[in-house]
Design a protein around this motif. Sequence first.
Motif, mmCIF file in Angstrom:
data_model
loop_
_atom_site.group_PDB
_atom_site.id
_atom_site.type_symbol
_atom_site.label_atom_id
_atom_site.label_comp_id
_atom_site.label_asym_id
_atom_site.label_seq_id
_atom_site.Cartn_x
_atom_site.Cartn_y
_atom_site.Cartn_z
ATOM 1 N N LEU A 187 0.870 -1.170 0.000
ATOM 2 C CA LEU A 187 0.000 0.000 0.000
ATOM 3 C C LEU A 187 0.907 1.219 0.000
ATOM 4 O O LEU A 187 1.852 1.287 0.793
ATOM 5 N N THR A 188 0.646 2.144 -0.886
ATOM 6 C CA THR A 188 1.501 3.323 -1.007
ATOM 7 C C THR A 188 0.660 4.587 -0.925
ATOM 8 O O THR A 188 -0.559 4.569 -1.141
ATOM 9 N N GLY A 189 1.329 5.696 -0.625
ATOM 10 C CA GLY A 189 0.627 6.963 -0.563
ATOM 11 C C GLY A 189 1.520 8.058 -0.027
ATOM 12 O O GLY A 189 2.739 7.885 0.105
ATOM 13 N N SER A 190 0.903 9.175 0.311
ATOM 14 C CA SER A 190 1.661 10.345 0.749
ATOM 15 C C SER A 190 2.043 10.286 2.215
ATOM 16 O O SER A 190 3.024 10.895 2.630
ATOM 17 N N GLY A 191 1.259 9.594 3.018
ATOM 18 C CA GLY A 191 1.520 9.570 4.449
ATOM 19 C C GLY A 191 1.028 10.800 5.181
ATOM 20 O O GLY A 191 1.222 10.911 6.396
ATOM 21 N N VAL A 192 0.376 11.729 4.477
ATOM 22 C CA VAL A 192 -0.113 12.952 5.131
ATOM 23 C C VAL A 192 -1.611 13.157 4.916
ATOM 24 O O VAL A 192 -2.185 14.115 5.435
ATOM 25 N N GLU A 193 -2.243 12.265 4.157
ATOM 26 C CA GLU A 193 -3.677 12.405 3.921
ATOM 27 C C GLU A 193 -4.464 12.093 5.195
ATOM 28 O O GLU A 193 -4.033 11.289 6.030
ATOM 29 N N ALA A 194 -5.626 12.726 5.327
ATOM 30 C CA ALA A 194 -6.508 12.472 6.457
ATOM 31 C C ALA A 194 -7.703 11.661 5.990
ATOM 32 O O ALA A 194 -8.322 11.971 4.957
ATOM 33 N N ALA A 195 -8.046 10.616 6.717
ATOM 34 C CA ALA A 195 -9.199 9.793 6.364
ATOM 35 C C ALA A 195 -10.483 10.526 6.701
ATOM 36 O O ALA A 195 -10.536 11.325 7.650
ATOM 37 N N PRO A 196 -11.557 10.289 5.946
ATOM 38 C CA PRO A 196 -12.838 10.902 6.292
ATOM 39 C C PRO A 196 -13.332 10.397 7.643
ATOM 40 O O PRO A 196 -13.126 9.243 8.002
ATOM 41 N N VAL A 197 -13.990 11.279 8.382
ATOM 42 C CA VAL A 197 -14.513 10.945 9.712
ATOM 43 C C VAL A 197 -16.025 10.810 9.621
ATOM 44 O O VAL A 197 -16.701 11.652 9.012
ATOM 45 N N GLY A 198 -16.566 9.738 10.207
ATOM 46 C CA GLY A 198 -18.007 9.522 10.170
ATOM 47 C C GLY A 198 -18.457 8.638 11.307
ATOM 48 O O GLY A 198 -17.768 8.494 12.326
ATOM 49 N N GLU A 199 -19.594 8.000 11.109
ATOM 50 C CA GLU A 199 -20.187 7.159 12.140
ATOM 51 C C GLU A 199 -19.539 5.774 12.161
ATOM 52 O O GLU A 199 -18.973 5.314 11.166
ATOM 53 N N VAL A 200 -19.672 5.118 13.303
ATOM 54 C CA VAL A 200 -19.306 3.710 13.384
ATOM 55 C C VAL A 200 -20.210 2.927 12.444
ATOM 56 O O VAL A 200 -21.414 3.177 12.363
ATOM 57 N N GLY A 201 -19.636 2.001 11.701
ATOM 58 C CA GLY A 201 -20.414 1.196 10.766
ATOM 59 C C GLY A 201 -20.687 -0.189 11.307
ATOM 60 O O GLY A 201 -20.487 -0.469 12.496
ATOM 61 N N ALA A 202 -21.099 -1.062 10.439
ATOM 62 C CA ALA A 202 -21.392 -2.442 10.832
ATOM 63 C C ALA A 202 -20.124 -3.280 10.960
ATOM 64 O O ALA A 202 -20.132 -4.326 11.608
ATOM 65 N N PHE A 203 -19.041 -2.811 10.333
ATOM 66 C CA PHE A 203 -17.796 -3.576 10.333
ATOM 67 C C PHE A 203 -16.630 -2.676 10.724
ATOM 68 O O PHE A 203 -16.542 -1.522 10.294
ATOM 69 N N LEU A 204 -15.757 -3.234 11.540
ATOM 70 C CA LEU A 204 -14.537 -2.545 11.978
ATOM 71 C C LEU A 204 -13.340 -3.247 11.362
ATOM 72 O O LEU A 204 -13.304 -4.480 11.310
ATOM 73 N N TYR A 205 -12.350 -2.464 10.937
ATOM 74 C CA TYR A 205 -11.102 -2.994 10.386
ATOM 75 C C TYR A 205 -9.954 -2.485 11.236
ATOM 76 O O TYR A 205 -9.799 -1.272 11.440
ATOM 77 N N ASP A 206 -9.163 -3.423 11.731
ATOM 78 C CA ASP A 206 -7.943 -3.089 12.475
ATOM 79 C C ASP A 206 -6.791 -3.200 11.483
ATOM 80 O O ASP A 206 -6.376 -4.304 11.126
ATOM 81 N N PRO A 207 -6.247 -2.068 10.999
ATOM 82 C CA PRO A 207 -5.227 -2.137 9.941
ATOM 83 C C PRO A 207 -3.956 -2.841 10.404
ATOM 84 O O PRO A 207 -3.587 -2.797 11.591
ATOM 85 N N ASP A 208 -3.293 -3.468 9.447
ATOM 86 C CA ASP A 208 -1.988 -4.066 9.712
ATOM 87 C C ASP A 208 -1.063 -2.989 10.298
ATOM 88 O O ASP A 208 -1.125 -1.822 9.910
ATOM 89 N N PRO A 209 -0.201 -3.360 11.242
ATOM 90 C CA PRO A 209 0.658 -2.349 11.861
ATOM 91 C C PRO A 209 1.559 -1.605 10.881
ATOM 92 O O PRO A 209 1.928 -0.455 11.124
ATOM 93 N N ALA A 210 1.916 -2.234 9.757
ATOM 94 C CA ALA A 210 2.719 -1.525 8.761
ATOM 95 C C ALA A 210 1.924 -0.387 8.136
ATOM 96 O O ALA A 210 2.479 0.669 7.807
ATOM 97 N N VAL A 211 0.621 -0.591 7.979
ATOM 98 C CA VAL A 211 -0.244 0.465 7.444
ATOM 99 C C VAL A 211 -0.328 1.620 8.429
ATOM 100 O O VAL A 211 -0.216 2.789 8.057
ATOM 101 N N VAL A 212 -0.519 1.297 9.693
ATOM 102 C CA VAL A 212 -0.645 2.341 10.713
ATOM 103 C C VAL A 212 0.654 3.119 10.855
ATOM 104 O O VAL A 212 0.659 4.360 10.839
ATOM 105 N N ARG A 213 1.767 2.396 10.943
ATOM 106 C CA ARG A 213 3.038 3.080 11.222
ATOM 107 C C ARG A 213 3.520 3.895 10.020
ATOM 108 O O ARG A 213 4.242 4.884 10.193
ATOM 109 N N SER A 214 3.117 3.518 8.820
ATOM 110 C CA SER A 214 3.509 4.276 7.629
ATOM 111 C C SER A 214 2.576 5.454 7.368
ATOM 112 O O SER A 214 2.724 6.163 6.372
ATOM 113 N N HIS A 215 1.610 5.655 8.264
ATOM 114 C CA HIS A 215 0.654 6.761 8.153
ATOM 115 C C HIS A 215 -0.178 6.656 6.876
ATOM 116 O O HIS A 215 -0.460 7.647 6.211
ATOM 117 N N LEU A 216 -0.597 5.439 6.558
ATOM 118 C CA LEU A 216 -1.379 5.200 5.345
ATOM 119 C C LEU A 216 -2.807 4.747 5.666
ATOM 120 O O LEU A 216 -3.456 4.074 4.856
#
Length: 388
Positions: free
Chosen positions: A257-286
């Motif tokens: 997964l690639t990207g800028s590392g500075v983008e902000a994800a959209p904020v909204g309501e809790v949905g029906a499904f939760l995703y816990d991202p792989d730690p490499a995704v979290v630490r790379s700010h993606l």
Amino acid sequence: MDLELLAALRTAEGSAALAAAADVADGEPLAAATALRARGIAPELASAALTQADLRRRAVGKFGAAADTMMFTRAGLEQATRAVVADRRAARLAAAGVRSLADLGCGLGSDALAAARRGIRVHAVDADPLTAALAAANAEAAGLAGLVTVTCADATTVPVEQFDAVFADPARRRAGRGRVMDPRSWSPSWDFIGALPARVPRTVLKLAPGIDHALLPPGAEGEWVSVDGDLVEAAFWCGPLAEFPRRAILLPAGRELTGSGVEAAPVGEVGAFLYDPDPAVVRSHLVAEFAAVIGGRIADPEIAYVYTDAPVDTPFGRRLEITDVLPFSLKRLRTLLRDRGIGRLEIRKRGSALEPEQLRRDLRLSGSAGASLVLTRVAGTPTVLLCR
């Protein structure tokens, strides 16, 4: 292990001791040592051979079948690059046209061997005499001594400009002190490591996963690597080797997964499904890039959980189905779990000060059903998510 014992293990007598140790290493340690001495193997050599047999068994997870012919120390094995990570790095260097490489802080030689297998000529150095000797022995055992030259030297004395590329893995541990967090106290220090890209544009720096993004050299790529879900390292790819500002790589599958590392994800309501991202995704700010891939959103701007209304298959995060959302209340949560008959609970958290094991005791679980419990924040409010 010392240089004298390493030399003894590399003789015909030492090879026989290693073979004998492999035969008995699964048994009780005292019995194994007695068995080797009964074969006429000197106590010190027997002890060294048994230690190697144990380390080789432990090393299979990192090196596969190649571990059976390698030499290790406990600290060296712990710090060595996993073969799957080193192989991918070597393939990327070779694809970039690198034909000669200075490996600064080579350790037991994992990265040097991987590069040599790709036809890259490697000049490997390590400041510790025993470590350098082990790396040389491992290169010889792999049949790569013709491509890998190992020298015991201070990395700062290497004329790195003579090579196509530089790979540097600064020592981040000290005897008796454990991990050294301050980059200025690494060996070599960050002053030297951080200046390498200006001397050799094609520079790769292997670093701890917790490295500060602010230390990225201008224009460099920050890459975070996980293996089977465990975050194992960060690497800074500099100069013409850089392809994206940030990259998360999941091995052994090779998902990226690639990207800028500075983008902000959209904020909204809790949905029906939760995703816990792989730690490499979290630490790379993606996290924002991950959310975009699955059409998701976050429920708190500071928390890296992503939510969707419909299930989406993805290799970049673990998906849980949410059954209940409630503000944190120990009494209310205990009642809910009792009513559901939940006695087995996986607890994970982001943005919560609660200690999972203490909470588990306080909940006084009983019942035969199982569930996942997520402690988090939603719009700044401490929240509990009960999940399948």
